[in-house]
Design a protein around this motif. Structure first.
Motif, PDB file in Angstrom:
ATOM      1  N   ALA A 141       0.765  -1.229  -0.048  1.00 18.66           N
ATOM      2  CA  ALA A 141      -0.117  -0.064  -0.034  1.00 18.66           C
ATOM      3  C   ALA A 141       0.817   1.209  -0.024  1.00 18.66           C
ATOM      4  O   ALA A 141       0.415   2.233  -0.337  1.00 18.66           O
ATOM      5  CB  ALA A 141      -0.914   0.130   1.152  1.00 18.66           C
ATOM      6  N   ASN A 151      -2.634   2.819  -4.263  1.00 17.47           N
ATOM      7  CA  ASN A 151      -3.465   2.171  -5.254  1.00 17.47           C
ATOM      8  C   ASN A 151      -4.230   0.970  -4.123  1.00 17.47           C
ATOM      9  O   ASN A 151      -3.651   0.523  -3.134  1.00 17.47           O
ATOM     10  CB  ASN A 151      -2.698   1.351  -6.044  1.00 17.47           C
ATOM     11  CG  ASN A 151      -2.544   2.363  -7.098  1.00 17.47           C
ATOM     12  OD1 ASN A 151      -3.529   2.900  -7.717  1.00 17.47           O
ATOM     13  ND2 ASN A 151      -1.204   2.687  -7.551  1.00 17.47           N
ATOM     14  N   SER A 152      -5.558   0.473  -4.570  1.00 17.54           N
ATOM     15  CA  SER A 152      -6.264  -0.710  -3.846  1.00 17.54           C
ATOM     16  C   SER A 152      -5.530  -1.576  -4.313  1.00 17.54           C
ATOM     17  O   SER A 152      -4.793  -1.825  -5.257  1.00 17.54           O
ATOM     18  CB  SER A 152      -7.475  -0.576  -4.161  1.00 17.54           C
ATOM     19  OG  SER A 152      -7.653  -0.917  -5.657  1.00 17.54           O
TER      20      SER A 152
END
Length: 356
Positions: free
Chosen positions: A252, A265-266
């Motif tokens: 993450a 970003n996920s």
């Protein structure tokens, strides 16, 4: 006023930004921390701060046209590498685009399992600094159900084998099971859950690998294991576990995988973009997240970069590379020479491959 040819000399050898004065280029190099660990276009050799920036450089929305034309026929949209021919690219893509694990088969074996201790059954033979991935599922506590409580945890090794998987007895009353995202109902916590203190001890034993927490040090020689995950700060907080930051690899907040220096970003996006398959589409088991983060880590670790004896800007040997008192000397260097002495301001995961 600088002559046009002189301005060209003030072009950064990494990101290609141009500056009116040499002192402006020196200041840029002092602050940019360009290094060989940055994602780099293999065609024009432009350095990018993240793979997201490199992706934009290659495929849009406003790409560099010369690179975009070649990438369109010989470039892998997953790892962003460029190959000699379309045929070579096709062979590569068969390996690069990974498939989602068969969760129905895997979880049939571990559905009601408290502990699966691969480390013990394998006589404890894991390489030093071998990585393990961790993921949790959180239910809600508090009056509005917004307080995160760990209800399920999973750890896997580098071969994607489950080391430890269990439901966790909540330490506070649960007011929202978040069933759609967790898959955890009251019957699982009633029949199969393990007390949090036992979970903590088991995880700490796996991570420390017989080494006292206070003796864990970065570099070669330790026994403790690298911890991989996505948003690990939240997971460790709910588990009430502390682990040295230099032993944590979090997808993450790893700069090459982030949108910018401040936005992340996920895991769903990272898996789709850099592994080539979708996750979190109905499956609610944390094993899926463990596999995705481990694969991302292994892909980042496998990058081949030139070996530097002191690769970080924070290494004492590099602290004076761009010192203010060296300004006159730096202004006499070429952009290439300045790039040669510039170092990374983040720890590249490729360095982990040298720990074993």
């Amino acid at each position: 006023m600088d002559h046009p040819s002189e301005t060209l000399r003030h072009k950064c050898a990494a990101c290609f930004r141009q500056f009116n004065k040499i002192e402006h280029l020196v200041e840029h190099m002092r602050l940019s921390f360009h290094s060989l660990h940055e994602p780099t276009c293999s065609l024009c050799h432009k350095h990018c701060r993240s793979f997201e920036s490199l992706r934009e450089h290659l495929i849009g929305p406003l790409p560099k046209q010369e690179c975009n034309n070649i990438f369109g026929t010989r470039g892998c949209k997953i790892c962003l590498a460029i190959f000699e021919s379309p045929h070579t690219l096709r062979l590569h893509q068969e390996r690069c685009q990974l498939r989602s694990p068969n969760f129905s088969q895997i979880m049939a074996r571990f559905r009601n399992m408290g502990i699966c201790d691969k480390l013990t059954s394998d006589n404890g033979r894991m390489r030093r600094h071998e990585a393990v991935a961790l993921a949790c599922r959180m239910v809600g506590g508090g009056s509005d159900g917004s307080l995160d409580i760990c209800a399920r945890v999973c750890l896997i090794d580098e071969k994607e084998t489950i080391i430890f998987s269990t439901y966790v007895n909540p330490t506070l009353p649960i007011t929202n099971y978040r069933l759609e995202s967790t898959g955890v109902g009251p019957e699982y916590l009633r029949d199969h859950a393990m007390p949090l203190k036992q979970v903590q001890k088991k995880i700490q034993d796996i991570l420390c690998n017989g080494e006292p927490m206070w003796k864990i040090r970065p570099g070669v020689g330790g026994k403790a294991r690298i911890l991989v995950g996505h948003g690990l700060g939240d997971h460790l907080k709910t588990l009430q576990i502390e682990y040295p930051p230099f032993m944590i690899r979090d997808t993450a907040n790893y700069p090459p995988l982030m949108k910018t220096s401040k936005l992340t970003n996920s895991l769903h996006y990272l898996t789709q973009a850099y592994l080539g398959y979708d996750i979190q589409n109905g499956n609610k088991d944390p094993y899926e997240d463990c596999v995705a983060t481990m694969r991302l880590y292994m892909r980042m670790r496998a990058q081949v970069h030139k070996i530097e004896e002191y690769p970080l800007a924070s290494d004492p040997q590099n602290k004076n590379n761009f010192a203010i008192w060296k300004q006159f000397e730096l202004e006499r260097m070429s952009p290439e020479q300045m790039l040669e002495i510039s170092r990374s301001d983040y720890y590249c995961w490729c360095l982990d491959s040298k720990l074993n």
